[in-house]
Design a protein around this motif. Structure first.
Motif, PDB file in Angstrom:
ATOM      1  N   ILE A   5     -40.457  21.212 -17.956  1.00 32.67           N
ATOM      2  CA  ILE A   5     -41.913  21.055 -18.084  1.00 32.67           C
ATOM      3  C   ILE A   5     -42.228  19.866 -18.982  1.00 32.67           C
ATOM      4  N   GLY A   6     -41.497  19.750 -20.088  1.00 35.34           N
ATOM      5  CA  GLY A   6     -41.715  18.635 -20.999  1.00 35.34           C
ATOM      6  C   GLY A   6     -41.393  17.293 -20.369  1.00 35.34           C
ATOM      7  N   ILE A   7     -40.317  17.231 -19.594  1.00 37.73           N
ATOM      8  CA  ILE A   7     -39.904  15.962 -18.969  1.00 37.73           C
ATOM      9  C   ILE A   7     -40.877  15.536 -17.887  1.00 37.73           C
ATOM     10  N   PHE A   8     -41.212  16.451 -16.975  1.00 39.25           N
ATOM     11  CA  PHE A   8     -42.032  16.088 -15.818  1.00 39.25           C
ATOM     12  C   PHE A   8     -43.496  15.850 -16.179  1.00 39.25           C
ATOM     13  N   LEU A   9     -43.920  16.323 -17.334  1.00 37.60           N
ATOM     14  CA  LEU A   9     -45.282  16.053 -17.791  1.00 37.60           C
ATOM     15  C   LEU A   9     -45.318  14.980 -18.872  1.00 37.60           C
ATOM     16  N   GLY A  10     -44.373  15.017 -19.803  1.00 40.29           N
ATOM     17  CA  GLY A  10     -44.410  14.105 -20.934  1.00 40.29           C
ATOM     18  C   GLY A  10     -44.107  12.662 -20.574  1.00 40.29           C
ATOM     19  N   ILE A  11     -43.088  12.430 -19.740  1.00 35.87           N
ATOM     20  CA  ILE A  11     -42.714  11.054 -19.398  1.00 35.87           C
ATOM     21  C   ILE A  11     -43.805  10.349 -18.594  1.00 35.87           C
ATOM     22  N   HIS A  45     -56.221   7.358 -25.444  1.00 43.53           N
ATOM     23  CA  HIS A  45     -56.675   8.119 -26.608  1.00 43.53           C
ATOM     24  C   HIS A  45     -56.561   9.624 -26.369  1.00 43.53           C
ATOM     25  N   LEU A  46     -56.944  10.076 -25.169  1.00 37.51           N
ATOM     26  CA  LEU A  46     -56.854  11.510 -24.861  1.00 37.51           C
ATOM     27  C   LEU A  46     -55.397  11.976 -24.841  1.00 37.51           C
ATOM     28  N   THR A  47     -54.524  11.157 -24.277  1.00 38.03           N
ATOM     29  CA  THR A  47     -53.100  11.509 -24.218  1.00 38.03           C
ATOM     30  C   THR A  47     -52.500  11.593 -25.613  1.00 38.03           C
ATOM     31  N   ARG A  48     -52.858  10.662 -26.478  1.00 39.55           N
ATOM     32  CA  ARG A  48     -52.331  10.667 -27.842  1.00 39.55           C
ATOM     33  C   ARG A  48     -52.863  11.857 -28.634  1.00 39.55           C
ATOM     34  N   ILE A  49     -54.127  12.192 -28.438  1.00 36.70           N
ATOM     35  CA  ILE A  49     -54.684  13.368 -29.122  1.00 36.70           C
ATOM     36  C   ILE A  49     -53.988  14.640 -28.646  1.00 36.70           C
ATOM     37  N   LEU A 105     -47.011  10.980 -18.573  1.00 38.28           N
ATOM     38  CA  LEU A 105     -48.143  10.779 -19.471  1.00 38.28           C
ATOM     39  C   LEU A 105     -47.877   9.643 -20.453  1.00 38.28           C
ATOM     40  N   GLY A 106     -46.625   9.532 -20.923  1.00 36.46           N
ATOM     41  CA  GLY A 106     -46.283   8.437 -21.821  1.00 36.46           C
ATOM     42  C   GLY A 106     -46.381   7.079 -21.157  1.00 36.46           C
ATOM     43  N   VAL A 107     -45.901   7.000 -19.894  1.00 34.91           N
ATOM     44  CA  VAL A 107     -46.001   5.741 -19.145  1.00 34.91           C
ATOM     45  C   VAL A 107     -47.465   5.388 -18.893  1.00 34.91           C
ATOM     46  N   LEU A 108     -48.239   6.390 -18.478  1.00 34.37           N
ATOM     47  CA  LEU A 108     -49.659   6.150 -18.210  1.00 34.37           C
ATOM     48  C   LEU A 108     -50.387   5.699 -19.475  1.00 34.37           C
ATOM     49  N   SER A 109     -50.058   6.304 -20.597  1.00 32.74           N
ATOM     50  CA  SER A 109     -50.695   5.942 -21.853  1.00 32.74           C
ATOM     51  C   SER A 109     -50.344   4.514 -22.263  1.00 32.74           C
ATOM     52  N   ALA A 110     -49.093   4.101 -21.994  1.00 33.21           N
ATOM     53  CA  ALA A 110     -48.679   2.740 -22.342  1.00 33.21           C
ATOM     54  C   ALA A 110     -49.335   1.707 -21.435  1.00 33.21           C
ATOM     55  N   VAL A 111     -49.396   2.031 -20.141  1.00 32.31           N
ATOM     56  CA  VAL A 111     -49.993   1.093 -19.185  1.00 32.31           C
ATOM     57  C   VAL A 111     -51.478   0.896 -19.472  1.00 32.31           C
ATOM     58  N   LYS A 112     -52.161   1.972 -19.842  1.00 33.30           N
ATOM     59  CA  LYS A 112     -53.603   1.915 -20.136  1.00 33.30           C
ATOM     60  C   LYS A 112     -53.829   1.971 -21.647  1.00 33.30           C
ATOM     61  N   GLN A 113     -53.134   1.110 -22.374  1.00 38.78           N
ATOM     62  CA  GLN A 113     -53.209   1.106 -23.831  1.00 38.78           C
ATOM     63  C   GLN A 113     -54.634   0.884 -24.326  1.00 38.78           C
ATOM     64  N   ASP A 114     -54.999   1.700 -25.324  1.00 37.09           N
ATOM     65  CA  ASP A 114     -56.304   1.623 -25.984  1.00 37.09           C
ATOM     66  C   ASP A 114     -57.472   1.992 -25.066  1.00 37.09           C
ATOM     67  N   MET A 171     -42.147   8.082 -25.160  1.00 42.30           N
ATOM     68  CA  MET A 171     -42.164   7.241 -23.963  1.00 42.30           C
ATOM     69  C   MET A 171     -43.214   6.145 -24.094  1.00 42.30           C
ATOM     70  N   ARG A 172     -44.342   6.455 -24.668  1.00 40.20           N
ATOM     71  CA  ARG A 172     -45.385   5.454 -24.854  1.00 40.20           C
ATOM     72  C   ARG A 172     -44.897   4.330 -25.768  1.00 40.20           C
ATOM     73  N   SER A 173     -44.310   4.691 -26.903  1.00 39.85           N
ATOM     74  CA  SER A 173     -43.820   3.684 -27.846  1.00 39.85           C
ATOM     75  C   SER A 173     -42.721   2.830 -27.221  1.00 39.85           C
ATOM     76  N   SER A 174     -41.790   3.471 -26.522  1.00 39.83           N
ATOM     77  CA  SER A 174     -40.691   2.737 -25.900  1.00 39.83           C
ATOM     78  C   SER A 174     -41.193   1.820 -24.795  1.00 39.83           C
ATOM     79  N   MET A 175     -42.156   2.313 -24.013  1.00 44.53           N
ATOM     80  CA  MET A 175     -42.685   1.505 -22.911  1.00 44.53           C
ATOM     81  C   MET A 175     -43.463   0.300 -23.437  1.00 44.53           C
ATOM     82  N   LEU A 176     -44.214   0.483 -24.506  1.00 41.85           N
ATOM     83  CA  LEU A 176     -44.960  -0.637 -25.088  1.00 41.85           C
ATOM     84  C   LEU A 176     -44.011  -1.701 -25.631  1.00 41.85           C
ATOM     85  N   GLU A 177     -42.900  -1.278 -26.185  1.00 40.45           N
ATOM     86  CA  GLU A 177     -41.916  -2.239 -26.690  1.00 40.45           C
ATOM     87  C   GLU A 177     -41.276  -3.019 -25.557  1.00 40.45           C
TER      88      GLU A 177
END
Length: 338
Positions: free
Chosen positions: A112-118, A134-138, A120-129, A225-231
């Motif tokens: 559940i964590g992998i299929f939802l978290g990864i 913001h909703l994903t980070r909260i 969401l992390g990619v989406l959050s990185a692609v749509k930064q700020d 995933m968000r931090s790694s993708m942004l890097e």
């Protein structure tokens, strides 16, 4: 392709780790208050009966002899019989019936964590700020902050008691008989036997506890995933691919995603051990008889063989997961093998 030499080297490195854990477990139990012979004989037993049990168990032998005997037994995964929990069963038999419960819970929680978290992390990185970011980070911060002993009862109250959507307290509905174990995982065994109604019942019972430990996994993985993708997005090869006219989606998924996964795989491996530990609370909240509740019960009653076997089992499972992480590393980046 991962070489056999690399896998063999990693397997050899597991030996000192398990040796260290076994030594630590032996030392802690030796220093712990209480007498195993007194636990077996009972509080009203005479001193003569206690000494007789001490001689039978070898508790009067020098400490180095006890230590050597313990290491030999641990290498064979033989810890004798349970003192209190089930005197007619060996520790190995108890673990064989309890381990699949915890593994199934931790496995589905991790999925559940992998299929939802990864994603969401990619989406959050692609749509930064953006608002999505913001909703994903909260949501991730909330998931990390909420403890299992609070979220578990809350979900039981809302989804089981008030809305009556999910059941609690069992692995399968009482109308279905538990099949003879093949893998020990109830959802897998019911499928192998072709008992599809029982399979859906087992999944229905597993969703709520798996979501409780999966929420934390999802939150941590999405943040990582968000931090790694942004890097990765800021690397020169990504800019080069974009300068050649390649689309952003193809560039990220073809060139960036695989490299961004490397640190996330580390978190997944470490987190599996955390989920096994978190399963202790989840099993207690949802009344699941897994290895977590077995460890808690054994500590409460002073069942030393069960404590030893359970802790070493946790360590062994954790080292196997780390081995899988190392193999995955070398597949994602062959340079690691060198």
């Amino acid at each position: 392709m991962v070489s056999k030499r690399f896998i063999a080297k990693r397997l050899l490195l597991l030996i000192p780790v398990l040796f260290g854990v076994a030594t630590l477990v032996f030392a802690i139990l030796q220093l712990a208050p209480g007498n195993p012979a007194r636990v077996i004989a009972g509080q009203r037993a005479t001193e003569e009966a206690v000494r007789q049990i001490e001689n039978q168990l070898g508790l009067n032998d020098p400490i180095y002899i006890q230590y050597g005997r313990f290491l030999v037994d641990a290498a064979q995964f033989q810890f004798g019989n349970s003192f209190v929990i089930d005197k007619d069963a060996t520790v190995q038999q108890l673990l064989q019936t309890r381990i699949p419960v915890t593994l199934e819970l931790a496995l589905y929680g991790q999925l559940i964590g992998i299929f939802l978290g990864i994603p969401l992390g990619v989406l959050s990185a692609v749509k930064q700020d953006s608002l999505t970011d913001h909703l994903t980070r909260i949501g991730a911060l909330t998931g990390i902050s909420v403890p299992i002993f609070w979220s578990g009862p809350l979900l039981i109250l809302l989804l089981a008691q008030i809305f009556d959507i999910f059941p609690t307290g069992r692995r399968i509905a009482p109308i279905y008989s538990t099949p003879d174990p093949i893998t020990g995982l109830l959802t897998v065994d019911t499928l192998l036997y072709g008992q599809y109604d029982a399979f859906f019942s087992a999944v229905h019972h597993l969703i709520l506890p798996a979501c409780v430990i999966g929420i934390y996994s999802m939150a941590l993985l999405s943040r990582m995933m968000r931090s790694s993708m942004l890097e990765v997005v800021r690397q020169d090869y990504i800019r080069t691919a974009r300068a050649k006219g390649q689309g952003i989606k193809i560039t990220l998924m073809k060139h960036g995603f695989k490299n961004a996964l490397i640190p996330v795989i580390t978190v997944i491996g470490i987190q599996f051990g955390t989920l096994l530990g978190g399963a202790v609370l989840t099993e207690t909240v949802f009344s699941l008889n897994g290895i977590g509740t077995l460890l808690v019960d054994a500590i409460e009653v002073g069942d030393y063989p069960v404590v030893q076997g359970t802790v070493l089992t946790f360590a062994f499972l954790f080292t196997l997961v780390n081995l899988g992480v190392d193999v995955t590393y070398s597949y994602l980046d062959p340079r690691i093998e060198q």
